[in-house]
Design a protein around this motif. Structure first.
Motif, PDB file in Angstrom:
ATOM      1  N   GLN A  27     149.573  21.364  62.911  1.00 50.75           N
ATOM      2  CA  GLN A  27     149.539  22.501  61.992  1.00 50.75           C
ATOM      3  C   GLN A  27     150.263  22.184  60.699  1.00 50.75           C
ATOM      4  O   GLN A  27     149.800  22.553  59.621  1.00 50.75           O
ATOM      5  CB  GLN A  27     150.164  23.724  62.647  1.00 50.75           C
ATOM      6  N   THR A  30     147.978  20.103  58.679  1.00 50.38           N
ATOM      7  CA  THR A  30     146.888  20.911  58.114  1.00 50.38           C
ATOM      8  C   THR A  30     147.365  21.667  56.891  1.00 50.38           C
ATOM      9  O   THR A  30     146.737  21.625  55.828  1.00 50.38           O
ATOM     10  CB  THR A  30     146.388  21.939  59.147  1.00 50.38           C
ATOM     11  N   MET A  31     148.471  22.395  57.060  1.00 50.91           N
ATOM     12  CA  MET A  31     148.960  23.203  55.954  1.00 50.91           C
ATOM     13  C   MET A  31     149.311  22.316  54.770  1.00 50.91           C
ATOM     14  O   MET A  31     149.014  22.663  53.620  1.00 50.91           O
ATOM     15  CB  MET A  31     150.197  24.013  56.369  1.00 50.91           C
TER      16      MET A  31
ATOM     17  N   LEU B 199     145.789  26.740  67.665  1.00 49.75           N
ATOM     18  CA  LEU B 199     146.837  26.513  66.675  1.00 49.75           C
ATOM     19  C   LEU B 199     146.630  27.493  65.529  1.00 49.75           C
ATOM     20  O   LEU B 199     145.622  27.394  64.825  1.00 49.75           O
ATOM     21  CB  LEU B 199     146.768  25.076  66.143  1.00 49.75           C
ATOM     22  N   PRO B 200     147.541  28.453  65.347  1.00 52.90           N
ATOM     23  CA  PRO B 200     147.273  29.541  64.390  1.00 52.90           C
ATOM     24  C   PRO B 200     146.998  29.062  62.971  1.00 52.90           C
ATOM     25  O   PRO B 200     146.110  29.595  62.301  1.00 52.90           O
ATOM     26  CB  PRO B 200     148.542  30.386  64.434  1.00 52.90           C
ATOM     27  N   ALA B 201     147.713  28.051  62.493  1.00 56.23           N
ATOM     28  CA  ALA B 201     147.518  27.623  61.109  1.00 56.23           C
ATOM     29  C   ALA B 201     146.123  27.057  60.910  1.00 56.23           C
ATOM     30  O   ALA B 201     145.404  27.409  59.970  1.00 56.23           O
ATOM     31  CB  ALA B 201     148.567  26.580  60.733  1.00 56.23           C
ATOM     32  N   LEU B 202     145.702  26.190  61.826  1.00 56.28           N
ATOM     33  CA  LEU B 202     144.378  25.576  61.756  1.00 56.28           C
ATOM     34  C   LEU B 202     143.300  26.656  61.815  1.00 56.28           C
ATOM     35  O   LEU B 202     142.354  26.686  61.024  1.00 56.28           O
ATOM     36  CB  LEU B 202     144.234  24.609  62.928  1.00 56.28           C
ATOM     37  N   VAL B 205     143.075  28.764  58.558  1.00 57.38           N
ATOM     38  CA  VAL B 205     142.378  28.096  57.460  1.00 57.38           C
ATOM     39  C   VAL B 205     140.871  28.170  57.680  1.00 57.38           C
ATOM     40  O   VAL B 205     140.109  28.518  56.762  1.00 57.38           O
ATOM     41  CB  VAL B 205     142.844  26.624  57.353  1.00 57.38           C
TER      42      VAL B 205
END
Lengths: 397, 377
Positions: A27, A30-31, B199-202, B205
């Motif tokens: 994550q 990704t960010m 995975l919350p972030a992935l 997005v």
């Protein structure tokens, strides 16, 4: 898979092997990538705008637009008005075409879908041929072809087709219809109409409760229609008929008076509705077929007549299948209405995203607003449909 | 009929089977049950026949019997007819056919376009046929096809380079559609997996990307490509308009593919995921071996429908001034020789799209039936 021998020494590898920490790492990466990309774009935009001497601001919205919009049924608009006003006129035109498009598409779609299921071979095949032809040809071709037909096949205003009663005229300048003119006292009739609608609502609720309690069925439809027609009718006569019609008359090269439905609107409306109707027809067909035959048989076994069966058993269950895809068709229609720009119907894409963009050179700002508007419309339609969908949902144990 | 009993006396159970009543079989029976089964149906049949009777004969006359197939311009076309515009002037389409197919592709290099078309058919047939020898190599060829086609069409590496502004007509339509289709599939699958990730972030997005793209019309994205995408790129870099459009079309289609594939992933029973986990498969192995083959199989009809959609949407490039088959045709309409032959043009282009899209939708329907290995209700 489990060979911990050489890797345990490396703490980084250990972190990677652990599922939880690996998730966190992915994550973070990704960010980081997303933000790096956004930052790079922002930096490029700033540098590039500076290079061509442009500034990012929405101040242009208050500049005079200096172009004409031929079709603005709701707002007063002249070429002295601001870009903001042009944008609002465009938005209203988008909403207008979307609203009427959805209505006509639903009506035609249901008719086509039911025709497709008809036991009559010819009717079913006709519907099939129409649906397959319409939906396998791009919507843009429909719009352009129907527009070309409207403009070239219909006669000029001087020789307009008198469609009915010397009041409806069809020409290549548009479809002219009488417009209502309200006089004093028309408000009273309006108020009475509202009151009768409220009355009908309460009568329906009362009748339903009576049916639930006693099993007695009241003729809701006929009584409602009676109330809706009789009360405003009496008020209309009593106030001295405060309504007249402004009838279009041919003067010189064009019609004066009445309302004109512009050829652009007509072509776009027909093309969008017929195209979407074909998708709706397939949805309706699938929805009705999804209600198992046992339901009909059970209803007949309970002694319901075919009409009531359709009303109480089949339609409520079919709707549950039909509504979600129907919602996405409405969304598609609204988004497809942006193709109006191809024939010069002034919707938001054509005003703000087309002419205003070209005149002011504010690509960023105008496109941001246009996309934002479509996003909001999409969200509104889908949340309304979600609410409706929730209401008719099957209540399970 | 000779066996029809004259003697009514038969022992119970020995009566020979009688033929069905004549009114219920054959053409007459078919007409009675399919066209005239009730008063309403009789009325509907009459209405349909009347409709066909008023539409079909004039259409057939205009399209075929009264049509002119060879002429140099519209004046000659109309002179050859009983009355001007009494029939279609197909000479217009015949005269412009090469332009419609190849655009402005240089004449001596057109064999490259033809070869691209032939390889296209080979890639489709080889990639889709179930029992073809060397299936694996056909699939590799199909996956490599877009790159081979790009090389053949644009040149370089030993071939004469041809600018992207020379592409037009059906060639450009196919370039836009095939690029959108072939690159959106992997991207869409990745987005769908991202949206299903825990995975919350992935996930966030992917959700924002998909919903944004699905919420705006393609035409606004094309405007972005034509007017402001250059601002996003490092200063000084120039980027071909066709490339920018192809990127946007691909992104647009990938969001829709992602939703279709997500539907397929959700359609799998959770037992499949659990079984893969129980076998100790890693995320990628589980998806490659267990999840995706099944999920993609369920989503094939939806994927084909998205392809049909993006094939039809390729006409939208006309609005930002690119000359696909529709744009080129409309430009040709302004030619003084063929002024005002819009009906012929639109019928021809409609037919082109109808045949391609109808074939695709039939194929998807066929596949849906073939792939239905589950329970049949």
């Amino acid at each position: 898979m489990t060979q911990p021998a050489q890797s345990t020494s490396n703490p980084l590898l250990q972190l990677w092997r652990n599922q939880e920490s690996r998730g966190v790492i992915i994550q973070i990466i990704t960010m980081a990538v997303v933000f790096a990309l956004l930052a790079a774009i922002a930096r490029n935009v700033v540098i590039n705008l500076e290079a061509v001497g442009k500034e990012f601001s929405f101040g242009f919205l208050l500049w005079p637009a200096a172009y004409d919009i031929g079709f603005s049924p709701f707002l007063e608009y002249t070429n002295q008005s601001t870009h903001l006003r042009a944008a609002v006129v465009g938005l209203l035109n988008t909403l207008l075409i979307a609203f009427w498009g959805c209505i006509l598409a639903t009506m035609v779609g249901f008719v086509l879908g039911i025709m497709r299921l008809s036991s009559n071979w010819l009717v079913s095949k006709l519907s099939y041929a129409f649906v397959e032809f319409m939906r396998n040809v791009p919507i843009l071709i429909h719009i352009l072809a129907i527009y070309a037909m409207v403009v070239t096949l219909l006669p000029p205003a001087k020789k307009a087709l008198n469609v009915g009663a010397d009041a409806f005229f069809l020409s290549n300048r548009g479809f002219y219809v009488p417009s209502p003119v309200f006089e004093d006292g028309a408000t009273i009739v309006g108020v009475v109409l509202l009151i009768s609608i409220v009355l009908v609502y309460f009568f329906k609720r009362w009748a339903r409760r009576q049916q639930d309690d006693t099993g007695k069925i009241y003729p809701v439809l006929w009584v409602s229609l009676g109330i809706l027609v009789a009360l405003p009718g009496i008020a209309f006569v009593a106030t001295g008929m405060p309504l007249s019609w402004d009838i279009p008359v041919l003067k010189g090269f064009n019609f004066k008076g009445g309302m004109a439905i512009k050829p652009e609107f007509l072509a776009l409306w027909l093309a969008l509705s017929l195209y979407t109707a074909c998708f709706i027809a397939e949805i309706v067909r699938a929805g009705i077929l999804a209600v198992s035959h046992g339901q009909t048989e059970a209803a007949f076994a309970l002694g319901l007549r075919p009409n009531r069966t359709l009303q109480l058993i089949i339609i409520p269950q079919a709707l549950r299948v039909i509504v979600p895809p129907l919602c996405s068709q409405y969304l598609n229609l609204t988004k497809n209405s942006s193709l109006a720009i191809a024939i010069g119907y002034m919707d938001i894409t054509a005003t703000l995203g087309g002419i205003s963009l070209m005149q002011t050179g504010k690509e960023m700002e105008t496109m941001l607003i246009v996309m934002g508007v479509y996003l909001v419309i999409s969200l509104l339609i889908s949340s309304f449909m979600n609410w409706f969908n929730h209401r008719i949902k099957l209540t399970e144990r | 009929m000779s066996e029809t009993p004259t003697n009514p006396r038969y022992a119970p159970g020995t009566h020979p089977d009688l033929p069905p009543p004549r009114r219920t079989t054959g053409a007459l029976g078919w007409v009675r049950s399919n066209l005239l089964s009730s008063p309403l149906n009789v009325a509907l049949t009459l209405l349909s026949v009347w409709l066909l009777w008023t539409i079909l004969p004039p259409s057939i006359h205009w399209l075929f019997t009264g049509a002119i197939w060879t002429a140099v311009d519209r004046k000659e076309c109309w002179a050859l007819m009983d009355a001007p515009r009494d029939g279609a002037c197909w000479a217009f389409i015949r005269g412009s056919f090469e332009l419609f197919v190849y655009g402005w592709y240089p004449e001596p290099e057109r064999w490259r376009v033809n070869l691209t078309f032939i390889l296209f058919i080979a890639a489709i047939v080889g990639g889709l046929r179930e029992n073809i020898p060397g299936k694996k190599y056909w699939l590799i060829f199909a996956a490599a096809y877009p790159f081979i086609a790009a090389w053949l069409l644009l040149g370089g590496f030993g071939l004469e380079p041809v600018g992207t502004n020379k592409l037009g007509g059906i060639l450009l339509t196919l370039v836009v559609a095939v690029t959108g289709i072939s690159f959106s599939l992997p991207l869409g699958i990745a987005l769908a997996l991202g949206r299903r990730s825990n995975l919350p972030a992935l996930r966030g997005v992917c959700v924002i990307f998909i919903e944004f793209i699905r919420g705006v019309p393609l035409i606004t994205l094309l405007f972005v490509a034509s007017t402001m995408l250059t601002y996003f790129l490092p200063p000084g870099s120039t980027f071909d308009l066709l490339m920018r459009v192809l990127i946007m079309v691909t992104l647009f289609a990938s969001a829709y593919i992602a939703e279709v594939v997500r539907g397929g992933l959700q359609g799998l029973s959770s037992g499949q995921y659990e079984a893969a986990d129980a076998l100790g498969l890693s995320y990628w192995k589980a998806h490659r071996l267990v999840i995706l083959p099944q999920a993609l199989k369920i989503s094939i009809p939806g994927i084909v429908n998205t392809f049909i959609g993006s094939f039809k949407d390729s006409t939208l490039v006309l609005i930002i001034g690119m000359m696909d088959i529709l744009g080129l045709g409309r430009a040709r309409l302004n030619d003084p020789e063929w002024l005002g032959l819009a009906p012929e043009l639109y019928i021809f282009i409609s037919l082109f799209f109808f045949i391609s899209c109808f074939a695709m939708s039939r194929y998807s329907l066929n596949l849906e039936k073939k792939l239905q290995t589950g329970h049949k209700s």
